[in-house]
Design a protein around this motif. Structure first.
Motif: not given
Length: 264
Positions: A140-161
């Motif tokens: 989403g960042i490529d179109v000016g939109l930080f993927c905030s809601t996908p971040a919720v699931a993503l950070t529960r799967n892989i490391s923060a960095k």
């Protein structure tokens, strides 16, 4: 693009066989982007499956070359009210939470790309198998939109960095990297994708349905608890599980060196 043909086709297909339900995203011309209609169909099917005692497993698949390209940007761009976007993202979040709340395991079968909310969908499933050629991004960042809601699931799967790197750069990772990072369970040859998914389904179907249902519910709840509370909760769940007929049958079968016969 044949829009008439698209309108006449269901956006979500359901197949059921031997206790396994396959939900197939069916907007291949739009790379299975999550339109309002598709989100609504997913929610309805997940709600229905939650009430079916005979379902043992769910496979989330997709038609065409891509798994899911995220939200439908054309549909979103046609709107301008904040309330619309609040409702849309809440609706998508509810679908993701329904996957976790479902009493049976959900397996993502991934081909092509899984981007933004499509990557979120993969991260929200209990298990995921991808073709070696599959790629993943929260772009989403490529179109000016930080993927905030996908971040919720993503950070529960892989490391923060690693998650923040994906979120801030929008870069794609391949299936081998996704497996190494913990986003998916298996990266397999493209031709072996269906076989690998079927193997997971068969392994789950061979286990006690009661134990799987107890276990999945416990798994997600305990992750949010402090350690002492998690152990107390898990102990109670195991005690309840021991009261199930399947537990007695399983232990007896082990002691008698035979295969258990689970209750349907």
């Amino acid at each position: 693009m044949n829009t008439h043909a698209e309108a006449s086709e269901p956006v979500l297909l359901r197949e059921e066989r031997d206790g396994c339900v396959t939900l197939r995203l069916n907007r291949p011309r739009q790379f299975n982007a999550l339109s309002e209609a598709l989100l609504g169909a997913l929610q309805s099917e997940l709600d229905a499956i939650a009430k079916q005692a005979d379902v043992r497993c769910v496979v989330l698949a997709a038609s065409g070359k891509a798994f899911c390209a995220g939200h439908d940007l054309r549909e979103m761009r046609a709107q301008s009210e904040k309330a619309y976007f609040q409702q849309l993202f809440a609706r998508c979040g509810a679908v993701m939470q329904s996957i976790a709340a479902l009493p049976v395991p959900v397996i993502a079968r991934v081909q092509g790309v899984a981007t933004a909310a499509g990557c979120q969908l993969v991260a929200s499933c209990d298990l995921a198998v991808a073709a070696a050629s599959a790629r993943f991004a929260v772009s989403g960042i490529d179109v000016g939109l930080f993927c905030s809601t996908p971040a919720v699931a993503l950070t529960r799967n892989i490391s923060a960095k690693r998650a923040f790197e994906m979120l801030a750069t929008g870069r794609f990772i391949d299936a081998a990297t996704a497996q190494d990072w913990g986003l998916i369970n298996r990266a397999v040859a493209d031709a072996a994708l269906d076989e690998a998914v079927a193997e997971f389904v068969a392994q789950i179907a061979a286990k006690s349905p009661a134990a799987i249902r107890h276990g999945k519910a416990m798994f997600y709840r305990q992750r949010q608890m402090p350690l002492p509370d998690a152990y107390a909760f898990a102990s109670e769940v195991m005690a309840c599980n021991m009261m199930e007929a399947d537990a007695g049958e399983g232990i007896d079968a082990f002691l008698q060196k035979r295969k258990p016969v689970w209750r349907a």
